[in-house]
Design an enzyme around this catalytic site. Structure first.
Site, mmCIF file in Angstrom:
data_model
loop_
_atom_site.group_PDB
_atom_site.id
_atom_site.type_symbol
_atom_site.label_atom_id
_atom_site.label_comp_id
_atom_site.label_asym_id
_atom_site.label_seq_id
_atom_site.Cartn_x
_atom_site.Cartn_y
_atom_site.Cartn_z
ATOM 1 C CD GLU A 1 -2.532 -1.183 2.687
ATOM 2 O OE1 GLU A 1 -2.955 -2.273 3.064
ATOM 3 O OE2 GLU A 1 -2.618 -0.138 3.364
ATOM 4 C CB CYS B 1 2.488 7.048 3.782
ATOM 5 S SG CYS B 1 2.769 5.731 4.938
ATOM 6 C CB CYS C 1 6.069 -6.045 8.993
ATOM 7 S SG CYS C 1 7.370 -5.514 10.140
ATOM 8 C CB CYS D 1 3.921 -3.783 16.345
ATOM 9 S SG CYS D 1 5.673 -3.458 16.053
ATOM 10 C CB CYS E 1 1.126 -3.035 13.278
ATOM 11 S SG CYS E 1 1.588 -2.743 11.564
ATOM 12 C CB CYS F 1 0.413 1.435 5.970
ATOM 13 S SG CYS F 1 0.471 2.282 4.400
HETATM 14 N N1 SAH Z 1 8.001 -0.436 10.631
HETATM 15 C C1 SAH Z 1 8.188 0.954 10.775
HETATM 16 C C2 SAH Z 1 7.484 1.775 9.726
HETATM 17 C C3 SAH Z 1 6.136 1.345 9.309
HETATM 18 S S1 SAH Z 1 4.918 1.383 10.580
HETATM 19 C C4 SAH Z 1 7.787 1.410 12.161
HETATM 20 O O1 SAH Z 1 7.215 0.635 12.912
HETATM 21 O O2 SAH Z 1 8.092 2.550 12.471
HETATM 22 C C5 SAH Z 1 4.782 3.128 10.764
HETATM 23 C C6 SAH Z 1 3.811 3.578 11.806
HETATM 24 O O3 SAH Z 1 2.507 3.082 11.503
HETATM 25 C C7 SAH Z 1 4.070 3.109 13.210
HETATM 26 O O4 SAH Z 1 4.847 3.961 13.973
HETATM 27 C C8 SAH Z 1 2.706 3.191 13.822
HETATM 28 O O5 SAH Z 1 2.639 4.418 14.490
HETATM 29 C C9 SAH Z 1 1.761 3.275 12.668
HETATM 30 N N2 SAH Z 1 0.710 2.302 12.845
HETATM 31 C C10 SAH Z 1 0.763 0.959 12.708
HETATM 32 N N3 SAH Z 1 -0.438 0.415 12.986
HETATM 33 C C11 SAH Z 1 -1.261 1.432 13.301
HETATM 34 C C12 SAH Z 1 -2.633 1.514 13.684
HETATM 35 N N4 SAH Z 1 -3.391 0.435 13.780
HETATM 36 N N5 SAH Z 1 -3.133 2.734 13.969
HETATM 37 C C13 SAH Z 1 -2.375 3.840 13.860
HETATM 38 N N6 SAH Z 1 -1.090 3.832 13.489
HETATM 39 C C14 SAH Z 1 -0.530 2.645 13.214
HETATM 40 FE FE1 SF4 Z 2 6.270 -3.855 11.350
HETATM 41 FE FE2 SF4 Z 2 3.945 -2.696 11.810
HETATM 42 FE FE3 SF4 Z 2 5.682 -3.004 13.794
HETATM 43 FE FE4 SF4 Z 2 6.185 -1.202 11.848
HETATM 44 S S1 SF4 Z 2 4.512 -1.132 13.325
HETATM 45 S S2 SF4 Z 2 7.600 -2.725 12.742
HETATM 46 S S3 SF4 Z 2 5.265 -2.300 10.103
HETATM 47 S S4 SF4 Z 2 4.666 -4.682 12.682
#
Ligand code: SAH
Ligand code: SF4
Length: 361
Positions: A94, A107, A114, A118, A121, A338
């Site tokens: 995306e 973005c 990934c 987390c 996410c 994303c």
């Molecule tokens: N992997 C890297 C970059 C991609 S994720 C990282 O973790 O920084 C980038 C951002 O997406 C993360 O910091 C988080 O703030 C955001 N993100 C992920 N899942 C989310 C969610 N469900 N709601 C809001 N922000 C989210």
């Molecule tokens: Fe990976 Fe999502 Fe964690 Fe970023 S926030 S490191 S994309 S699992």
């Protein structure tokens, strides 16, 4: 066969100079080439009019310029546009275009899926599929600038889409070089942000390779909580992360600031006590804090923090002197954060497979 051809879309100026040297051409060809592709949006060698016929035919034979494919475009009422993009391998990623007052931010994704899981996410929930190549990364910016004539050009790029950019280090650096190149997109270091969940050895390497802005996805001020919601913390705990932030800042003589991202999840990491702990943890780091209300997605039990909790959290940080911004939640209607679109897509593919499986058995 076209598959054997070198895709020059992801070549930085340096790499193009080496390429043209290898095929017996002078160095300045690289400059002409990068301008055609990334300033004028030309992917057809035959349109590169300052190249002679022999060179154009030679390129045709050994090289190609291919971008990923935009499969679907989703527009939110607030102006955010989300693109579902298909890679040559078939994997989906995306990218999101986010209009702001004076900026047009893109973005982008650095991996399909990934591995870091987390808990908040949608990308993490899908698991890891593949690393993007430099052409697949820069291809997103190319598509956003040249694929749709009716949209204004991108002024800022954030690596905050799918994937952990620092676990796909070289391709991310190569593509960021093209973003910065004056003869290509000419984005200054302030306009390119790499966001990481905290891969500390690579943070330490980053400024030796390229000068871009850094964002850290912190999300919790204690190891106990961070271990749980950002599992990579078990490998690279908060003290390592703070050390890496300090050495990054030191390398730029304290003239830089880091963005700290902190997602706010109801009842998980949004208490006043944690806000105070966060302020203490960051007291010696030159940073600004970006609070992000959790964006709910199917399959997650988390909820976005209450407005009151968000305000309290922000106030505590501001009272301690931190520049603190609240990310406006946009694009909920189009699965704003994303990984959410692809997540849904994969789910529907899986359930379709399940249905057909059931029908067969
Ligand atoms: N992997 C890297 C970059 C991609 S994720 C990282 O973790 O920084 C980038 C951002 O997406 C993360 O910091 C988080 O703030 C955001 N993100 C992920 N899942 C989310 C969610 N469900 N709601 C809001 N922000 C989210
Ligand atoms: Fe990976 Fe999502 Fe964690 Fe970023 S926030 S490191 S994309 S699992």
């Amino acid at each position: 066969m076209s598959d054997k051809k070198i895709n020059l879309l992801g070549y930085s100026l340096e790499s193009l100079e080496a390429f043209f040297n290898d095929i017996g051409e002078p160095k300045f060809r690289a400059k002409q080439f990068i301008k055609w592709v990334h300033q004028k949006g030309i992917l057809d060698f035959s349109q590169m009019t300052d190249f002679n016929k022999i060179l154009r035919e030679k390129l045709e034979l050994i090289a190609c310029l291919r971008t990923p494919m935009i499969e679907k475009v989703y527009k939110s009422p607030e102006g955010t546009i989300k693109y579902l993009v298909k890679l040559e391998s078939g994997s989906m990623i995306e990218m999101v275009r986010i209009p702001e007052k004076k900026r047009m931010t893109l973005c982008i994704s650095s991996q399909a899926g990934c591995a870091l899981q987390c808990t908040f996410c949608a990308t993490g929930a899908q698991g890891f599929e593949t690393n993007l190549t430099p052409d697949e990364i820069i291809g997103q910016l190319w598509l956003a600038n040249f694929y749709q004539d009716d949209e204004p050009p991108i002024t800022n790029v954030v690596f905050m889409g799918m994937g952990e950019p620092l676990l796909n280090f070289e391709p991310v650096i190569e593509s960021a070089k093209i973003m910065k190149e004056q003869l290509a997109y000419g984005l200054s270091r302030k306009r390119i942000t790499i966001s990481t969940s905290g891969i500390t050895p690579q943070i330490d390497r980053l400024c030796d390779e390229i000068d871009v802005s850094l964002a850290i996805s912190l999300h919790a001020p204690t190891n106990e909580l961070r271990d749980e919601i950002v599992p990579i913390n078990k490998k690279y705990p908060i003290s390592n992360l703070i050390n890496s932030c300090n050495s990054y800042l030191k390398k730029y003589d304290g003239k830089r600031s880091i963005t700290i991202e902190y997602i706010l999840i109801d009842g998980i990491n949004d208490s006043e006590e944690l806000a105070r702990k966060l302020a203490k943890l960051l007291s010696n780091i030159s940073c600004k804090i970006n609070l992000i209300p959790f964006n709910p997605f199917e399959g997650s039990n988390y909820k976005r923090s209450e407005t009151k909790a968000i305000e309290n959290f922000k106030k505590i940080l501001m009272d301690k002197g931190f520049i603190t911004t609240l990310r406006v939640t946009r694009g909920d209607a189009i699965d704003g954060a994303c990984g959410q679109l692809v997540g849904k897509l994969n789910k529907s593919i899986k359930s379709k497979k399940l249905i057909s499986h059931k029908l067969i058995s």
